[in-house]
Each structure stands twice: as structure tokens, then as C-alpha cells.
Motif scaffolding. Structure first.
Motif, PDB file in Angstrom:
ATOM      1  N   HIS A  90      35.794  47.879  44.309  1.00 41.58           N
ATOM      2  CA  HIS A  90      36.570  46.734  43.640  1.00 41.58           C
ATOM      3  C   HIS A  90      37.628  46.388  44.732  1.00 41.58           C
ATOM      4  CE1 HIS A  90      35.808  47.580  38.958  1.00 41.58           C
ATOM      5  NE2 HIS A  90      34.845  48.136  39.894  1.00 41.58           N
ATOM      6  N   ILE A 101      43.848  45.978  46.191  1.00 44.13           N
ATOM      7  CA  ILE A 101      43.887  46.613  44.880  1.00 44.13           C
ATOM      8  C   ILE A 101      44.897  47.698  44.675  1.00 44.13           C
ATOM      9  CG2 ILE A 101      42.202  48.439  45.416  1.00 44.13           C
ATOM     10  CD1 ILE A 101      40.941  47.901  42.656  1.00 44.13           C
ATOM     11  N   LYS A 113      45.323  45.201  40.136  1.00 45.04           N
ATOM     12  CA  LYS A 113      44.817  46.490  39.360  1.00 45.04           C
ATOM     13  C   LYS A 113      45.277  46.264  37.813  1.00 45.04           C
ATOM     14  CE  LYS A 113      47.804  49.481  41.634  1.00 45.04           C
ATOM     15  NZ  LYS A 113      48.363  50.592  41.786  1.00 45.04           N
ATOM     16  N   ASN A 118      39.898  46.113  36.180  1.00 43.55           N
ATOM     17  CA  ASN A 118      40.430  47.303  37.198  1.00 43.55           C
ATOM     18  C   ASN A 118      41.347  48.150  36.305  1.00 43.55           C
ATOM     19  OD1 ASN A 118      39.295  46.327  39.399  1.00 43.55           O
ATOM     20  ND2 ASN A 118      40.850  45.147  39.915  1.00 43.55           N
ATOM     21  N   ILE A 121      40.156  51.816  36.465  1.00 35.03           N
ATOM     22  CA  ILE A 121      40.310  52.281  37.918  1.00 35.03           C
ATOM     23  C   ILE A 121      41.381  53.508  38.208  1.00 35.03           C
ATOM     24  CG2 ILE A 121      40.787  52.032  40.475  1.00 35.03           C
ATOM     25  CD1 ILE A 121      38.362  50.864  39.817  1.00 35.03           C
TER      26      ILE A 121
END
Length: 350
Positions: A90, A101, A113, A118, A121
Motif C-alpha cells: 500500500h 503511508i 492512512k 488503508n 492496515i
């Protein structure tokens, strides 16, 4: 006998992985901003190279430090391998492999993020722990982008207790991270083949890389929310996606009864979500790919042939090593570009 096969398999991975790093030194991507390097793996004073930190950080081995922390984390939580690999993916698809990120949102900026794709994540705390240890020994030297790339490789490699692809280092950290840039760059689980090929192509990754890197779905989990339309309303009249094996579709419907609980966990590889292997391709070729983005790989004759070849574990591991080296060099910041963050979550000076 099985032990001998595994030893042979890992040895083959290492040999071909190292060859992959040497053989793709000039695979330039289309596009990219000034100062961003695409795949200078040999090291030419401006790009990436092996053991970049060897002369800059003599008090501790950067690679050994990352590996030591990551292997402990994966040993304690096997799901961490998929999490750290996904974090690297990502990162690389938005502004390249620049650690963007990792940046937390600020009062004025919604960062990568925070974007929808995301929000699930995780693994940031592992990157933070590695960064803290390296800062204590080599302050201001090791970039968060390099830590992210090394951590992904080491997380997957724990299963084999060997490095299964080479990581060339020398990346700098980006100072820009925008949630608005995620949607158009990050491949979606519902993307069709043309869209995927275009998105990979803009990063200098070809059809072979697309099919190979999709094999990362051999580890990790998803949730019913991402496949509900495929199970219940793909045609708009309540039918399941006809490209799904009907028995597999029924299994998924039992796991995700309608109305779907969006948080119910699904394994991306129906055989095992913890073992990094070529079983993803066996499932895919039996029409048991979980996502539309998996199934669509069979809609193109060339990518379907690649997917068939990748059922062979030796072929998969060798090609995965090559493709990860290429992806890890996408739009990297090197030399005087970017910075080395003191804290991976914050741009220096904030």
C-alpha cells in the motif's frame, strides 16, 4: 524427505532471488517525478543498492536489527507477516515506496492512512519499534521507507528462516501524504483486468508482475464486506458472480449469510491464510479466487497462462522475488530527495 524438499526449495528461492536483483537494474517505470528512481538496483550513487547502510551505521547491522524484531513479532503473531507485506504494498502504490503511508494525519492534512482502503492496515507499531532501536544506535540514518521494505521481506521470510528476496536500500522518506491520492492509485479488490493492468503499468510493473504480486493473497485475511456484492447482488438481481466456483460460492455464503456481517473474517487463500506458498494459484485456477481482482486475472489469456505457471512453487517464488524487487523500486526518493524521518509518523520539523 519433506525436509530435503524444503531445503531445495529455499535454496532455489535464494539463488533466483539474488539473480532477480542483479538482472532488473534498468526496468524504468513510465512517469514519476523528478528525483524518483525506478529500479537502479546496482547502485550508481543515486539509486538503491545492497547493504546501503553498512558504512553509515557501524554500531549495529541494520538488516539484522530489522530481521530480529520482525521475526520475534511474526513468531508471536503469525498474522503479522501478511500485515507487514500489505503495508509495503500500500505504501509503494501511492507516491512510490517512500514511507508516506506511515504519516499520521495532522490538523490540516488527511494522510494516506486515513483513506478507506488503508483504514484496516496495521503493523505500524512494528515499524515504530524498529525505528526507535535504529535511532538509538544510528540517529538520522535509516529511512522509514527502507525499514518498511525490509520488514515486509523479513516477515514473509520467517516461514523459511531465510531471506526469500533481496531488498536494495537507500530510499528516502517522502514528506507528502494525501488521502485523496489513494483511490486512483491503489488497486481495488473489485477492479477489472484493464484497470489493474493500467494501475500496475503506471508504476512500471507489467502483466507478469500483476499476476505474480497478486500471489501475496496466499497469506492474510479479508472480511465479508468486500465480497458481499459478489455473493448476493453481482448482477443486480441477487445472483452470485458466475465466475465463482458454485461450491466455493456456497461456502462463502454460509460464512457470510445475508445480511452480511461486514466484520466476519475470510481467508484469502481457502487452504491456509498463514502459509506463503503457491496454493493461491491452484485455488484461483479452480475459480476460487476471493476477490473480483483475483477472478479477473483469468479473463485475459496471457495472464491466465501466467497464473497456471505460477502453480509451480519454484516458479512462483522465483518470479515473486523478481517482482518484489521491481515493486520496491517504484518511484523511490534517493540522494538529495526526501528526508530521513526521526519519527516515522511525523515529518521532520513538525
Amino acid at each position: 524427505m519433506r525436509k530435503n524438499i524444503l531445503v531445495f526449495l529455499v535454496a532455489s528461492i535464494l539463488v533466483v532471488g539474488c539473480m532477480a536483483g542483479r538482472g532488473h537494474g534498468h526496468d524504468h517505470a513510465r512517469g514519476g517525478g523528478q528525483g524518483r528512481a525506478h529500479g537502479h538496483e546496482h547502485g550508481d550513487g543515486q539509486g538503491l543498492k545492497m547493504h546501503y547502510y553498512q558504512s553509515q551505521c557501524r554500531s549495529v547491522s541494520v538488516e539484522e536489527t530489522v530481521r530480529g524484531i520482525v521475526w520475534k513479532k511474526v513468531d508471536a503473531d503469525p498474522t503479522m507477516a501478511a500485515k507487514l507485506l500489505r503495508l509495503h504494498y500500500h505504501d509503494c502504490f501511492v507516491r512510490g515506496c517512500d514511507g508516506s503511508i506511515l504519516l499520521d494525519p495532522t490538523q490540516n492534512t488527511t494522510t494516506e492512512k486515513t483513506a478507506g482502503p488503508n483504514r484496516s492496515i496495521s503493523g505500524y507499531e512494528v515499524i515504530d519499534e524498529i525505528k526507535t532501536k535504529l535511532e538509538a544506535n544510528c540517529p538520522g540514518i535509516v529511512s522509514c521507507a527502507d525499514i518498511t521494505a525490509l520488514a515486509a521481506r523479513d516477515a514473509v521470510s520467517f516461514q523459511f528462516q531465510r531471506e526469500i528476496w533481496p531488498v536494495f536500500t537507500g530510499r528516502k522518506d517522502g514528506i507528502v501524504s494525501l488521502a485523496s491520492e489513494v483511490g486512483g492509485n491503489l488497486p481495488s479488490a473489485n477492479a477489472n483486468f484493464t484497470t489493474l493492468l493500467t494501475q500496475f503499468g503506471t508504476k512500471g510493473l507489467n502483466l507478469n508482475d500483476l499476476v505474480t504480486l497478486s500471489g501475496a493473497h496466499t497469506i492474510g485475511i479479508s472480511h465479508c464486506a468486500l465480497v458481499s456484492r459478489r455473493l448476493y447482488n453481482f448482477t443486480g438481481i441477487g445472483d452470485a458472480d458466475k465466475s465463482l466456483d458454485p461450491v466455493y460460492a456456497q461456502t462463502l455464503r454460509k460464512l457470510c449469510p445475508n445480511p452480511v456481517n461486514p466484520t466476519t473474517v475470510l481467508e484469502m487463500d481457502p487452504k491456509s491464510s498463514l502459509s506463503f506458498d503457491s496454493d493461491y494459484y491452484r485455488a484461483l485456477n479452480q475459480h476460487k479466487g476471493l476477490f473480483v481482482s483475483d477472478a479477473t486475472l483469468l479473463t485475459n489469456s496471457q495472464s491466465a497462462l501466467v497464473a497456471k505457471d505460477l502453480e509451480n512453487p519454484l516458479v512462483f517464488f522465483a518470479q515473486f522475488a523478481r517482482s518484489m524487487v521491481k515493486m520496491g523500486a517504484v518511484e523511490v526518493l534517493t540522494g538529495g530527495q526526501g528526508e530521513v524521518r526521526k519519527n516515522c509518523r511525523v515529518v521532520n520539523g513538525q
